[in-house]
Structure formats: structure tokens, C-alpha cells
Scaffold this active site. Structure first.
Site, PDB file in Angstrom:
ATOM      1  N   ASN A   9       0.834  -1.168  -0.038  1.00 18.53           N
ATOM      2  CA  ASN A   9      -0.015  -0.005   0.001  1.00 18.53           C
ATOM      3  C   ASN A   9       0.868   1.252   0.027  1.00 18.53           C
ATOM      4  OD1 ASN A   9      -1.637   2.089   0.522  1.00 18.53           O
ATOM      5  ND2 ASN A   9      -2.204   1.395   2.623  1.00 18.53           N
ATOM      6  N   LYS A  11       0.117   4.213  -0.046  1.00 19.84           N
ATOM      7  CA  LYS A  11      -0.623   5.242   0.479  1.00 19.84           C
ATOM      8  C   LYS A  11      -0.299   6.734  -0.488  1.00 19.84           C
ATOM      9  CE  LYS A  11      -0.107   3.072   4.862  1.00 19.84           C
ATOM     10  NZ  LYS A  11       0.195   3.015   6.398  1.00 19.84           N
ATOM     11  N   HIS A  95      -9.285   1.223   5.139  1.00 26.16           N
ATOM     12  CA  HIS A  95      -8.017   1.332   5.954  1.00 26.16           C
ATOM     13  C   HIS A  95      -8.096   2.430   7.105  1.00 26.16           C
ATOM     14  CE1 HIS A  95      -3.841   2.459   6.778  1.00 26.16           C
ATOM     15  NE2 HIS A  95      -3.431   1.329   6.040  1.00 26.16           N
ATOM     16  N   GLU A  97      -6.345   4.733   8.082  1.00 25.12           N
ATOM     17  CA  GLU A  97      -6.100   6.232   7.986  1.00 25.12           C
ATOM     18  C   GLU A  97      -7.537   6.917   7.231  1.00 25.12           C
ATOM     19  OE1 GLU A  97      -2.661   5.448   5.621  1.00 25.12           O
ATOM     20  OE2 GLU A  97      -1.646   4.938   7.646  1.00 25.12           O
ATOM     21  N   GLU A 165      -5.081  -4.787  10.440  1.00 23.05           N
ATOM     22  CA  GLU A 165      -4.246  -3.767  10.736  1.00 23.05           C
ATOM     23  C   GLU A 165      -4.257  -3.174  12.034  1.00 23.05           C
ATOM     24  OE1 GLU A 165      -2.097  -2.729   6.590  1.00 23.05           O
ATOM     25  OE2 GLU A 165      -3.664  -1.325   6.871  1.00 23.05           O
ATOM     26  N   GLY A 171       3.110   2.039  10.676  1.00 23.38           N
ATOM     27  CA  GLY A 171       4.256   2.871  10.552  1.00 23.38           C
ATOM     28  C   GLY A 171       4.934   3.354  12.003  1.00 23.38           C
ATOM     29  N   SER A 209       3.767  -2.312  10.357  1.00 25.61           N
ATOM     30  CA  SER A 209       5.095  -2.699  10.321  1.00 25.61           C
ATOM     31  C   SER A 209       5.744  -3.901  10.017  1.00 25.61           C
ATOM     32  CB  SER A 209       5.612  -2.389  11.915  1.00 25.61           C
ATOM     33  OG  SER A 209       5.143  -1.000  12.111  1.00 25.61           O
TER      34      SER A 209
HETATM   35  P1  13P Z   1       3.482   0.156   7.596  1.00 21.47           P
HETATM   36  O1  13P Z   1       3.696  -1.130   6.908  1.00 21.47           O
HETATM   37  O2  13P Z   1       3.796   1.269   7.086  1.00 21.47           O
HETATM   38  O3  13P Z   1       3.125   0.020   9.037  1.00 21.47           O
HETATM   39  O4  13P Z   1       1.584   0.136   7.178  1.00 21.47           O
HETATM   40  C1  13P Z   1       0.988  -0.490   7.256  1.00 21.47           C
HETATM   41  C2  13P Z   1      -0.336  -0.280   6.430  1.00 21.47           C
HETATM   42  O5  13P Z   1      -1.128   0.534   6.796  1.00 21.47           O
HETATM   43  C3  13P Z   1      -0.544  -0.993   5.163  1.00 21.47           C
HETATM   44  O6  13P Z   1      -1.841  -0.658   4.672  1.00 21.47           O
END
Ligand code: 13P
Length: 248
Positions: A9, A11, A95, A97, A165, A171, A209
Site C-alpha cells: 500500500n 498510500k 483502511h 487512515e 491492521e 508506521g 510494520s
Molecule cells: P506500515 O507497513 O508502514 O506500518 O503500514 C501498514 C499499512 O497501513 C498498510 O496498509
């Protein structure tokens, strides 16, 4: 046996110059035999050129969000059909976010997942608890409630994927213990089996992560059928290194 999926992803990252990374990952997906499918979920602007860059390789291209409607007066939004038209075969919905930054609730995520399925895209539906919910001992209950509210009944193992997740693991470099991952994925599997005829075969991805250094142990946990990778999917070597957890 569920065939795993390693999905990236990106983002809100990636410009035209970064299509070189897409090409590198596509080439890497083809040179080494892995027992997993591979996908990159790109920002909407890169879906069409990304699909072209991936070409006929083993790398699939997905989007990161879609509107629930097929078309209409929704300035700035992108429909599932548009993503498919641009070359995506899947789209992430719900997601954390988007749940946080855009106030998306389970009903919104459900409508988006339905739109994805109606447009013949695979819906990658994200769920996950916050740090406070985990500390309060509510992680499993929270995730099961999100599954109840966000997964369309018409989803099948071929068209729907769940991505677990934990919000606090995204992150941050933090990951749950392997026991906690096993507990959660087991609870998700039990829910899927109880609610969907093909629930036994539905993929359940872990995200948060995931790095080359922890992929083997995380992907080895029962009921983990692959990864949804954020930061580490931006570098070809890291993303391919994660996929190597499934080297044949
Ligand atoms: P990270 O791998 O950067 O922690 O992000 C995970 C994520 O949100 C994938 O959708």
C-alpha cells in the site's frame, strides 16, 4: 490451502519517476518463484501507468479507496469502476487512515466494499483496533464488530480479503506478539467461517510494520495468509524481501 497474497500500500506516495520501482518489483515478482500472489495498491494517479508498468508480470495493481457510488456529483472521488478501467484488479477499503482522517464508519466501508465487488474488483477490507482498545482488552471484540459491519454478505474467498491492521502498529515499527496475531487471526477466521460459505478459504492479511526482518515469523503464524505492507513496499528490495517469506 489458501494461496497467500503480499500486497503493498503506497498510500499518498509515488510520482511518475517511481514507476521504475513498480517495474523493479514486477521483474522481481517474475524472477523468483513464490507461493504467494503479489500486488501493489497505488495512488489513483499511478494506477493506469502502474498497470502498464506491471504489464503481463505476476504483479497485480490495486487502488487504495473508492467511492460507494458508480458515478455522479462527487468531486475528487474515484469510483471502483474507474479503478478497474485504469487497470486495477482490487481496491483497499476501510483502511484505518480513511476511517480516522475521513470519518469513515463501518456502514461507509460496507458500501464501498459492495461497490468494489459490483465493479468486479477484489475488496481488501481493513479492520484493526486502536492502542486504547487493545490495552482495555477489547481488541478482538472491536475487530469482530468491524467485520460484522464492514463485510458484504456477497463476498467470497475469490472476491474479498480481510486485512487485520492494528492501528498502533501502522508506521510505528511496533508489532503485536505472535500469540496476539494468532489469537486475532483465529477470531477473524472463526467469524468468516460462521458467516461465509467460503470463509475457510478467505485470505486474512496481517498489516502493520511488516519488514523483511519480521516477515518470516509473522507470515508463519496460523491463519496469516499474507501481508499488507505500507512503508516497506516503497522500496523494491524491501518489498521483494518480504515476499521472499513465501519463496518456493
Ligand atoms: P506500515 O507497513 O508502514 O506500518 O503500514 C501498514 C499499512 O497501513 C498498510 O496498509
Amino acid at each position: 490451502m489458501v494461496k497467500p497474497l503480499v500486497a503493498g500500500n503506497w498510500k499518498m506516495n509515488g510520482l511518475t519517476a517511481d514507476l521504475a520501482t513498480v517495474r523493479e518489483i514486477a521483474a522481481g515478482a517474475d524472477t523468483i518463484t513464490r507461493q504467494a500472489d503479489m500486488m501493489l495498491c497505488l495512488p489513483a494517479t499511478l494506477v493506469a501507468p502502474g498497470a502498464e508498468a506491471a504489464g503481463s508480470s505476476a504483479l497485480a495493481i490495486g487502488g487504495q479507496d473508492c467511492h460507494a457510488a458508480v458515478s455522479g456529483a462527487h468531486t475528487g472521488d474515484v469510483s471502483a469502476g474507474m479503478l478497474g478501467d485504469a487497470g486495477a484488479s482490487a481496491v483497499i477499503v476501510g483502511h484505518s487512515e480513511r476511517r480516522q482522517d475521513h470519518g469513515e464508519d463501518d456502514a461507509t466501508v460496507l458500501a464501498k466494499a459492495r461497490a468494489a465487488l459490483a465493479a468486479d474488483l477484489t475488496a481488501i477490507v481493513c479492520v484493526g483496533e486502536t492502542e486504547a482498545e487493545r490495552r482495555a482488552g477489547d481488541a478482538v471484540a472491536r475487530v469482530v464488530s468491524q467485520l460484522n459491519g464492514s463485510l458484504p454478505d456477497e463476498g467470497t474467498a475469490g472476491t474479498m480479503i480481510v486485512a487485520y491492521e492494528p492501528v498502533w502498529a501502522i508506521g510505528t515499527g511496533l508489532t503485536p506478539t505472535l500469540d496476539d496475531v494468532a489469537e486475532m487471526h483465529g477470531a477473524i477466521r472463526a467469524h468468516l467461517v460462521a458467516h461465509f460459505g467460503t470463509g475457510e478459504q478467505m485470505r486474512i492479511l496481517y498489516g502493520g510494520s511488516v519488514k523483511p526482518g519480521n516477515a518470516v515469523e509473522l507470515m508463519g503464524v496460523a491463519e496469516v495468509n499474507g501481508a499488507l505492507v505500507g512503508g516497506a513496499s516503497l522500496k523494491a528490495a524491501d518489498f521483494l524481501g518480504i515476499a521472499d517469506a513465501y519463496r518456493a
